[in-house]
Design a protein around this motif. Sequence first.
Motif, PDB file in Angstrom:
ATOM      1  N   ALA A  42       0.833  -1.207   0.000  1.00  0.00           N
ATOM      2  CA  ALA A  42       0.000   0.000   0.000  1.00  0.00           C
ATOM      3  C   ALA A  42       0.868   1.258   0.000  1.00  0.00           C
ATOM      4  CB  ALA A  42      -0.933  -0.004   1.207  1.00  0.00           C
ATOM      5  N   LEU A  43       1.935   1.247   0.783  1.00  0.00           N
ATOM      6  CA  LEU A  43       2.823   2.396   0.856  1.00  0.00           C
ATOM      7  C   LEU A  43       3.547   2.633  -0.467  1.00  0.00           C
ATOM      8  CD1 LEU A  43       4.226   4.653   2.377  1.00  0.00           C
ATOM      9  CD2 LEU A  43       5.784   2.939   3.341  1.00  0.00           C
ATOM     10  N   TYR A  44       4.030   1.570  -1.087  1.00  0.00           N
ATOM     11  CA  TYR A  44       4.725   1.724  -2.365  1.00  0.00           C
ATOM     12  C   TYR A  44       3.775   2.259  -3.440  1.00  0.00           C
ATOM     13  CZ  TYR A  44       8.376  -1.203  -0.251  1.00  0.00           C
ATOM     14  OH  TYR A  44       9.357  -1.720   0.553  1.00  0.00           O
ATOM     15  N   ALA A  45       2.560   1.766  -3.450  1.00  0.00           N
ATOM     16  CA  ALA A  45       1.576   2.270  -4.412  1.00  0.00           C
ATOM     17  C   ALA A  45       1.264   3.741  -4.142  1.00  0.00           C
ATOM     18  CB  ALA A  45       0.304   1.429  -4.344  1.00  0.00           C
ATOM     19  N   GLU A  46       1.127   4.106  -2.869  1.00  0.00           N
ATOM     20  CA  GLU A  46       0.878   5.502  -2.507  1.00  0.00           C
ATOM     21  C   GLU A  46       2.023   6.395  -2.984  1.00  0.00           C
ATOM     22  OE1 GLU A  46       0.673   8.297   1.509  1.00  0.00           O
ATOM     23  OE2 GLU A  46       0.572   6.126   1.727  1.00  0.00           O
ATOM     24  N   TYR A  47       3.247   5.942  -2.798  1.00  0.00           N
ATOM     25  CA  TYR A  47       4.413   6.735  -3.208  1.00  0.00           C
ATOM     26  C   TYR A  47       4.459   6.885  -4.730  1.00  0.00           C
ATOM     27  CZ  TYR A  47       9.114   8.683  -2.937  1.00  0.00           C
ATOM     28  OH  TYR A  47      10.201   9.524  -3.017  1.00  0.00           O
ATOM     29  N   LEU A  48       4.182   5.807  -5.438  1.00  0.00           N
ATOM     30  CA  LEU A  48       4.189   5.878  -6.905  1.00  0.00           C
ATOM     31  C   LEU A  48       3.107   6.829  -7.426  1.00  0.00           C
ATOM     32  CD1 LEU A  48       4.879   2.147  -7.716  1.00  0.00           C
ATOM     33  CD2 LEU A  48       6.310   4.084  -8.414  1.00  0.00           C
TER      34      LEU A  48
END
Length: 161
Positions: A42-48
């Motif tokens: 979820a965090l990686y998707a948010e950052y992207l």
Amino acid sequence: MSWVSPLVALLGVLLGAGATALADRRRWRREAVTRLLELRTALYAEYLVAMEETGRDLLRVLRTTTAEERETSAEAAFAGFNLGGARQRIHVLAPLDVVRAADEVFRALRRARDHIATADPLDTPGLLALKDEIGALRDRFQETVRRDVCGLLAGNASWAA
């Protein structure tokens, strides 16, 4: 009275308790890795998403904002999608190689913000160079994230590089 029967019973109890403890430990580890995978994904998707939206908004500022308003608008565009907040959470939850890749993207977008604040909207070579740099760093970040997620799916939870 024979002491063998109580001894065998005691041995059975100890083996059963040990096997149960081992199974509980494995289940706990599997659940912890699953939670970590969910958090990181979820965090990686948010950052992207924040990265893409920040870049898109910076381009919009360059194309639609007057030179006098561009510095303030570029700063607002850079801060508008909480890229910095997501980056700080990556520092807490991700392994070092992902942290480094996220930092490189962040610094490149910050350089883009500074460039856009003072750039000529017709400076196509400068803009293309920034876009290429950010695109390459984004691709590197995505590759690093994929390695981390694949490691988590294989059951390897790590904060190390």
